[in-house]
Design a protein around this motif. Sequence first.
Motif, PDB file in Angstrom:
ATOM      1  N   ILE A 152       0.812  -1.216   0.000  1.00 58.29           N
ATOM      2  CA  ILE A 152       0.000   0.000   0.000  1.00 58.29           C
ATOM      3  C   ILE A 152       0.844   1.263   0.000  1.00 58.29           C
ATOM      4  O   ILE A 152       0.544   2.223  -0.719  1.00 58.29           O
ATOM      5  CB  ILE A 152      -1.035   0.002   1.156  1.00 58.29           C
ATOM      6  N   VAL A 153       1.915   1.290   0.751  1.00 51.12           N
ATOM      7  CA  VAL A 153       2.776   2.479   0.786  1.00 51.12           C
ATOM      8  C   VAL A 153       3.397   2.704  -0.584  1.00 51.12           C
ATOM      9  O   VAL A 153       3.421   3.834  -1.094  1.00 51.12           O
ATOM     10  CB  VAL A 153       3.856   2.356   1.887  1.00 51.12           C
ATOM     11  N   HIS A 154       3.870   1.630  -1.195  1.00 49.17           N
ATOM     12  CA  HIS A 154       4.441   1.738  -2.543  1.00 49.17           C
ATOM     13  C   HIS A 154       3.382   2.221  -3.527  1.00 49.17           C
ATOM     14  O   HIS A 154       3.654   3.085  -4.369  1.00 49.17           O
ATOM     15  CB  HIS A 154       5.009   0.381  -2.984  1.00 49.17           C
ATOM     16  N   GLU A 155       2.172   1.669  -3.436  1.00 45.57           N
ATOM     17  CA  GLU A 155       1.088   2.085  -4.317  1.00 45.57           C
ATOM     18  C   GLU A 155       0.793   3.578  -4.167  1.00 45.57           C
ATOM     19  O   GLU A 155       0.606   4.280  -5.154  1.00 45.57           O
ATOM     20  CB  GLU A 155      -0.184   1.284  -4.027  1.00 45.57           C
ATOM     21  N   LEU A 156       0.737   4.034  -2.931  1.00 42.65           N
ATOM     22  CA  LEU A 156       0.484   5.460  -2.694  1.00 42.65           C
ATOM     23  C   LEU A 156       1.608   6.323  -3.262  1.00 42.65           C
ATOM     24  O   LEU A 156       1.353   7.361  -3.867  1.00 42.65           O
ATOM     25  CB  LEU A 156       0.321   5.726  -1.201  1.00 42.65           C
ATOM     26  N   ASN A 157       2.838   5.897  -3.054  1.00 42.80           N
ATOM     27  CA  ASN A 157       3.977   6.669  -3.553  1.00 42.80           C
ATOM     28  C   ASN A 157       4.012   6.731  -5.072  1.00 42.80           C
ATOM     29  O   ASN A 157       4.477   7.717  -5.646  1.00 42.80           O
ATOM     30  CB  ASN A 157       5.290   6.104  -3.026  1.00 42.80           C
ATOM     31  N   THR A 158       3.544   5.680  -5.734  1.00 43.74           N
ATOM     32  CA  THR A 158       3.596   5.667  -7.200  1.00 43.74           C
ATOM     33  C   THR A 158       2.339   6.243  -7.845  1.00 43.74           C
ATOM     34  O   THR A 158       2.376   6.604  -9.014  1.00 43.74           O
ATOM     35  CB  THR A 158       3.821   4.241  -7.733  1.00 43.74           C
ATOM     36  N   VAL A 165      -3.110   3.591   6.554  1.00 43.97           N
ATOM     37  CA  VAL A 165      -2.074   4.092   5.652  1.00 43.97           C
ATOM     38  C   VAL A 165      -2.722   4.932   4.549  1.00 43.97           C
ATOM     39  O   VAL A 165      -2.240   6.011   4.205  1.00 43.97           O
ATOM     40  CB  VAL A 165      -1.256   2.930   5.041  1.00 43.97           C
ATOM     41  N   LEU A 166      -3.835   4.465   4.014  1.00 43.59           N
ATOM     42  CA  LEU A 166      -4.511   5.192   2.950  1.00 43.59           C
ATOM     43  C   LEU A 166      -5.053   6.531   3.450  1.00 43.59           C
ATOM     44  O   LEU A 166      -5.011   7.533   2.736  1.00 43.59           O
ATOM     45  CB  LEU A 166      -5.648   4.356   2.360  1.00 43.59           C
ATOM     46  N   GLU A 181      -8.818  -8.746   9.466  1.00 46.78           N
ATOM     47  CA  GLU A 181      -9.228  -7.506  10.118  1.00 46.78           C
ATOM     48  C   GLU A 181      -8.014  -6.609  10.403  1.00 46.78           C
ATOM     49  O   GLU A 181      -8.052  -5.403  10.156  1.00 46.78           O
ATOM     50  CB  GLU A 181      -9.967  -7.821  11.421  1.00 46.78           C
ATOM     51  N   VAL A 182      -6.951  -7.197  10.883  1.00 45.13           N
ATOM     52  CA  VAL A 182      -5.729  -6.435  11.173  1.00 45.13           C
ATOM     53  C   VAL A 182      -5.131  -5.861   9.884  1.00 45.13           C
ATOM     54  O   VAL A 182      -4.751  -4.683   9.827  1.00 45.13           O
ATOM     55  CB  VAL A 182      -4.689  -7.314  11.911  1.00 45.13           C
ATOM     56  N   VAL A 183      -5.068  -6.685   8.849  1.00 43.47           N
ATOM     57  CA  VAL A 183      -4.515  -6.236   7.567  1.00 43.47           C
ATOM     58  C   VAL A 183      -5.359  -5.090   7.006  1.00 43.47           C
ATOM     59  O   VAL A 183      -4.819  -4.076   6.549  1.00 43.47           O
ATOM     60  CB  VAL A 183      -4.443  -7.416   6.565  1.00 43.47           C
ATOM     61  N   ASN A 184      -6.666  -5.239   7.066  1.00 44.36           N
ATOM     62  CA  ASN A 184      -7.554  -4.198   6.545  1.00 44.36           C
ATOM     63  C   ASN A 184      -7.397  -2.895   7.320  1.00 44.36           C
ATOM     64  O   ASN A 184      -7.319  -1.820   6.721  1.00 44.36           O
ATOM     65  CB  ASN A 184      -9.012  -4.652   6.593  1.00 44.36           C
ATOM     66  N   ASP A 185      -7.354  -2.988   8.636  1.00 48.41           N
ATOM     67  CA  ASP A 185      -7.195  -1.788   9.454  1.00 48.41           C
ATOM     68  C   ASP A 185      -5.899  -1.052   9.122  1.00 48.41           C
ATOM     69  O   ASP A 185      -5.894   0.172   8.984  1.00 48.41           O
ATOM     70  CB  ASP A 185      -7.217  -2.137  10.946  1.00 48.41           C
ATOM     71  N   GLU A 229      -9.507   5.409  -7.420  1.00 48.01           N
ATOM     72  CA  GLU A 229      -9.236   4.098  -8.020  1.00 48.01           C
ATOM     73  C   GLU A 229      -8.503   3.186  -7.033  1.00 48.01           C
ATOM     74  O   GLU A 229      -8.819   2.003  -6.933  1.00 48.01           O
ATOM     75  CB  GLU A 229      -8.430   4.258  -9.306  1.00 48.01           C
ATOM     76  N   LEU A 230      -7.533   3.741  -6.323  1.00 49.76           N
ATOM     77  CA  LEU A 230      -6.804   2.957  -5.322  1.00 49.76           C
ATOM     78  C   LEU A 230      -7.746   2.529  -4.202  1.00 49.76           C
ATOM     79  O   LEU A 230      -7.727   1.367  -3.769  1.00 49.76           O
ATOM     80  CB  LEU A 230      -5.631   3.751  -4.760  1.00 49.76           C
ATOM     81  N   TYR A 231      -8.582   3.441  -3.751  1.00 52.81           N
ATOM     82  CA  TYR A 231      -9.580   3.133  -2.720  1.00 52.81           C
ATOM     83  C   TYR A 231     -10.498   2.006  -3.191  1.00 52.81           C
ATOM     84  O   TYR A 231     -10.756   1.048  -2.450  1.00 52.81           O
ATOM     85  CB  TYR A 231     -10.402   4.382  -2.391  1.00 52.81           C
ATOM     86  N   GLN A 232     -10.983   2.093  -4.424  1.00 52.41           N
ATOM     87  CA  GLN A 232     -11.897   1.079  -4.948  1.00 52.41           C
ATOM     88  C   GLN A 232     -11.213  -0.281  -5.081  1.00 52.41           C
ATOM     89  O   GLN A 232     -11.801  -1.311  -4.748  1.00 52.41           O
ATOM     90  CB  GLN A 232     -12.473   1.519  -6.301  1.00 52.41           C
ATOM     91  N   SER A 233      -9.977  -0.292  -5.540  1.00 48.43           N
ATOM     92  CA  SER A 233      -9.280  -1.577  -5.674  1.00 48.43           C
ATOM     93  C   SER A 233      -9.022  -2.200  -4.306  1.00 48.43           C
ATOM     94  O   SER A 233      -9.126  -3.421  -4.139  1.00 48.43           O
ATOM     95  CB  SER A 233      -7.982  -1.426  -6.466  1.00 48.43           C
ATOM     96  N   LEU A 234      -8.720  -1.366  -3.312  1.00 45.90           N
ATOM     97  CA  LEU A 234      -8.522  -1.857  -1.949  1.00 45.90           C
ATOM     98  C   LEU A 234      -9.837  -2.403  -1.391  1.00 45.90           C
ATOM     99  O   LEU A 234      -9.872  -3.475  -0.790  1.00 45.90           O
ATOM    100  CB  LEU A 234      -7.985  -0.720  -1.083  1.00 45.90           C
TER     101      LEU A 234
END
Length: 116
Positions: free
Chosen positions: A15-21, A114-115, A105-109, A40-45
């Motif tokens: 996710i951090v890499h995705e945000l940076n790119t 981060v988003l 749940e932990v991964v999603n949170d 788009e990133l929000y929707q894919s997540l």
Amino acid sequence: IQELLRVMRTIDDRIVHELNTTIPTASFVGKVDAGQTCKELYQSLMDAHTSRDRIIKNCIAQTSSVVKTLREEREKAQDDVALLKQLRKEQTKLKLMQSELNVEEVVNDRSWKVLS
């Protein structure tokens, strides 16, 4: 199933890499629509989280059904060792799937923090 979930969680892991790119720097602000990119990133997540949740819950439902059937069979045949082993194996699988829900749940949170 764990391998499938691992592959499906790559968007969360990166996710951090995705945000940076995907979010433009100050020099590229005019060339890229940051709002649309974020949407788009929000929707894919969101899609990834929904599909993983659906898969895990489906596995839990199927395994619970198998455990229930094996328990009923076990009530009828108390001395069947092979049946007992199969029941224990399915119960372990069910516990694993239930723990995957907690991991999810932990991964999603973490991803949503981060988003944000």
